[in-house]
Motif scaffolding. Structure first.
Motif, PDB file in Angstrom:
ATOM      1  N   THR A 225       0.864  -1.170   0.000  1.00 11.15           N
ATOM      2  CA  THR A 225       0.000   0.000   0.000  1.00 11.15           C
ATOM      3  C   THR A 225       0.905   1.226   0.000  1.00 11.15           C
ATOM      4  OG1 THR A 225      -1.886   1.051   1.110  1.00 11.15           O
ATOM      5  CG2 THR A 225      -0.194   0.102   2.527  1.00 11.15           C
ATOM      6  N   THR A 226       0.350   2.387   0.224  1.00  3.90           N
ATOM      7  CA  THR A 226       1.166   3.595   0.342  1.00  3.90           C
ATOM      8  C   THR A 226       1.287   3.956   1.818  1.00  3.90           C
ATOM      9  OG1 THR A 226      -0.695   5.118   0.188  1.00  3.90           O
ATOM     10  CG2 THR A 226       0.347   4.435  -1.887  1.00  3.90           C
ATOM     11  N   PRO A 227       2.386   4.585   2.231  1.00 13.50           N
ATOM     12  CA  PRO A 227       2.512   5.006   3.632  1.00 13.50           C
ATOM     13  C   PRO A 227       1.379   5.925   4.075  1.00 13.50           C
ATOM     14  CG  PRO A 227       4.644   5.097   2.546  1.00 13.50           C
ATOM     15  CD  PRO A 227       3.626   4.831   1.467  1.00 13.50           C
ATOM     16  N   ALA A 228       0.946   6.819   3.169  1.00 19.56           N
ATOM     17  CA  ALA A 228      -0.141   7.733   3.521  1.00 19.56           C
ATOM     18  C   ALA A 228      -1.425   6.973   3.812  1.00 19.56           C
ATOM     19  CB  ALA A 228      -0.361   8.736   2.388  1.00 19.56           C
ATOM     20  N   ARG A 229      -1.738   5.973   2.984  1.00 18.09           N
ATOM     21  CA  ARG A 229      -2.957   5.188   3.203  1.00 18.09           C
ATOM     22  C   ARG A 229      -2.836   4.354   4.473  1.00 18.09           C
ATOM     23  NH1 ARG A 229      -3.421   4.009  -1.371  1.00 18.09           N
ATOM     24  NH2 ARG A 229      -5.142   5.330  -2.024  1.00 18.09           N
ATOM     25  N   LEU A 230      -1.660   3.843   4.744  1.00 16.07           N
ATOM     26  CA  LEU A 230      -1.465   3.054   5.958  1.00 16.07           C
ATOM     27  C   LEU A 230      -1.667   3.916   7.198  1.00 16.07           C
ATOM     28  CD1 LEU A 230      -0.720   0.359   7.256  1.00 16.07           C
ATOM     29  CD2 LEU A 230       1.698   0.992   7.032  1.00 16.07           C
ATOM     30  N   ARG A 231      -1.214   5.161   7.147  1.00 10.72           N
ATOM     31  CA  ARG A 231      -1.407   6.052   8.288  1.00 10.72           C
ATOM     32  C   ARG A 231      -2.872   6.450   8.442  1.00 10.72           C
ATOM     33  NH1 ARG A 231       3.399   8.377   6.198  1.00 10.72           N
ATOM     34  NH2 ARG A 231       2.146   9.929   5.062  1.00 10.72           N
ATOM     35  N   ALA A 232      -3.502   6.803   7.344  1.00 14.87           N
ATOM     36  CA  ALA A 232      -4.864   7.322   7.396  1.00 14.87           C
ATOM     37  C   ALA A 232      -5.925   6.234   7.555  1.00 14.87           C
ATOM     38  CB  ALA A 232      -5.151   8.148   6.149  1.00 14.87           C
ATOM     39  N   ARG A 233      -5.655   5.038   7.020  1.00 13.98           N
ATOM     40  CA  ARG A 233      -6.661   3.977   7.003  1.00 13.98           C
ATOM     41  C   ARG A 233      -6.054   2.656   7.477  1.00 13.98           C
ATOM     42  NH1 ARG A 233     -10.025   4.289   1.478  1.00 13.98           N
ATOM     43  NH2 ARG A 233     -11.678   3.589   2.886  1.00 13.98           N
ATOM     44  N   ARG A 234      -5.378   2.731   8.588  1.00 14.72           N
ATOM     45  CA  ARG A 234      -4.684   1.532   9.084  1.00 14.72           C
ATOM     46  C   ARG A 234      -5.664   0.400   9.388  1.00 14.72           C
ATOM     47  NH1 ARG A 234       0.603   0.961  10.658  1.00 14.72           N
ATOM     48  NH2 ARG A 234       1.054  -0.959  11.800  1.00 14.72           N
ATOM     49  N   ALA A 235      -6.842   0.745   9.889  1.00 16.13           N
ATOM     50  CA  ALA A 235      -7.826  -0.306  10.199  1.00 16.13           C
ATOM     51  C   ALA A 235      -8.232  -1.049   8.932  1.00 16.13           C
ATOM     52  CB  ALA A 235      -9.052   0.312  10.871  1.00 16.13           C
ATOM     53  N   LEU A 236      -8.341  -0.339   7.819  1.00 15.62           N
ATOM     54  CA  LEU A 236      -8.672  -0.988   6.548  1.00 15.62           C
ATOM     55  C   LEU A 236      -7.567  -1.964   6.146  1.00 15.62           C
ATOM     56  CD1 LEU A 236     -10.127   0.577   3.353  1.00 15.62           C
ATOM     57  CD2 LEU A 236      -7.969  -0.650   3.208  1.00 15.62           C
ATOM     58  N   VAL A 237      -6.320  -1.528   6.258  1.00 14.59           N
ATOM     59  CA  VAL A 237      -5.201  -2.379   5.856  1.00 14.59           C
ATOM     60  C   VAL A 237      -5.092  -3.597   6.770  1.00 14.59           C
ATOM     61  CG1 VAL A 237      -2.705  -2.490   5.529  1.00 14.59           C
ATOM     62  CG2 VAL A 237      -3.963  -0.435   4.840  1.00 14.59           C
ATOM     63  N   THR A 238      -5.174  -3.380   8.078  1.00 15.90           N
ATOM     64  CA  THR A 238      -5.065  -4.512   8.998  1.00 15.90           C
ATOM     65  C   THR A 238      -6.249  -5.465   8.849  1.00 15.90           C
ATOM     66  OG1 THR A 238      -6.093  -3.204  10.774  1.00 15.90           O
ATOM     67  CG2 THR A 238      -3.690  -3.220  10.670  1.00 15.90           C
ATOM     68  N   GLY A 239      -7.434  -4.914   8.551  1.00 16.26           N
ATOM     69  CA  GLY A 239      -8.593  -5.769   8.320  1.00 16.26           C
ATOM     70  C   GLY A 239      -8.416  -6.630   7.087  1.00 16.26           C
TER      71      GLY A 239
END
Length: 333
Positions: A225-239
């Motif tokens: 993913t992108t670092p920005a998306r990981l910071r802003a939407r971490r719950a989405l990525v971890t889910g």
């Protein structure tokens, strides 16, 4: 005669209706709707993606609060472009493509999960090539990608041979027909796909896997993913990662169900061929003492050294920047 309900019965019916309506029409018990997310594959759907399709078929993504849409790329560069443009949330990338993309645009991408725990790259060779160093003076096909030359050189050198003595020719993604026609004595390819297909038609085909000739057991495919998306939407990525981990655990336990999900979700995938490929690649989904998806710092450090040594990138990849090791270690599994 029509029976008129008693007052107490009417009150009970009204109470039941009120409870079902959720006190005004909102279904709070169901919780919030899953967050939509797009996952771009690294290549056309194949057996390595079986656990992904099983995760979405069984609703593991929705249970984790994410609604994954799986998208096949039209070209190998799609994933990087879509991620950077914000048109995809997640993508599977070849780890070499990740390193190259990071060298061109440092810090633009970050990997959060391993799809496989060992390289899929190999040199496929004619039956009369008993070992990699026997390719000296013979033609070996490559696609033209930088990683191909590195894989070929690493395998030949790992067997004590001289990579410069091999006659390298560019054949694109035609390893199987080129070898069957005798146009080359060997070709770089993926052992879990072209290797399986070639061995079915020519059982005596030699398969030299890069990590059996000196390369570290790096994860060939990673979720990015992108670092920005990981910071802003971490719950989405971890889910998403949690759902995928369940999907691949299911694929290992029930390969038939995973194949059903793959074939149903990806029209054009043949079940028999996918079954052979899944049987070949399934052991690579995990590593001893390492659950599915976990990224290992020491392995990645060895890969980074190898990546630079064989010229895929000029500078040694920055492992701490390129990989977030915490995401795949969180949660069950």
């Amino acid at each position: 005669m029509t029976r008129i309900p008693s007052l107490s019965a009417v009150l009970l019916l009204l109470a039941a209706a009120w409870a079902l309506a959720g006190c005004g029409g909102t279904d709070e018990a169901a919780g919030p709707s899953p967050t939509p997310a797009t996952l771009v594959l690294d290549f056309a759907p194949n057996a390595v993606h079986a656990g992904t399709y099983l995760a979405t078929t069984r609703g593991y993504d929705r249970e984790a609060g994410v609604r994954l849409t799986v998208q096949a790329p039209s070209s190998s560069t799609d994933a990087v472009k879509l991620l950077r443009a914000g048109r995809a949330d997640l993508a599977y990338l070849d780890i070499h493509d990740l390193a190259i993309a990071d060298e061109r645009s440092p810090g633009a991408l970050v990997a959060v999960m391993a799809l496989v725990q060992r390289p899929l790259a190999a040199v496929l060779a004619a039956p009369d090539v008993s070992r990699p160093r026997d390719l000296a003076g013979r033609r070996a096909g490559v696609t033209g990608l930088p990683s191909d030359r590195a894989v070929l050189a690493s395998i030949v050198r790992g067997d004590g041979g001289d990579p410069d003595a091999v006659r390298e020719v560019t054949i694109g993604f035609q390893a199987v027909p080129a070898l069957l026609a005798g146009r080359v004595a060997a070709a770089t390819a993926f052992w879990n796909a072209e290797g399986v297909a070639l061995r079915r038609r020519r059982p005596a085909t030699r398969i030299f896997k890069v990590d059996e000739f000196g390369a570290p057991a790096y994860p060939e495919l990673v979720l990015v993913t992108t670092p920005a998306r990981l910071r802003a939407r971490r719950a989405l990525v971890t889910g998403a990662v949690a759902a995928l981990r369940r999907g691949y655990a299911g694929a290992l336990a029930e390969p038939g169900a995973a194949l059903d999900a793959l074939v149903a979700g990806a029209p054009g995938v043949g079940r028999s061929g996918a079954a052979r490929e899944l049987a070949a690649v399934a052991p690579a989904f995990t590593a001893p003492g390492r659950p599915f998806g976990v990224l290992d710092r020491r392995t990645l450090a060895a890969w980074a050294t190898w990546e630079q040594r064989f010229g895929i990138v000029r500078e040694r990849p920055a492992v701490a920047r390129l990989f977030d090791l915490a995401v795949a270690r969180s949660g069950p599994g």
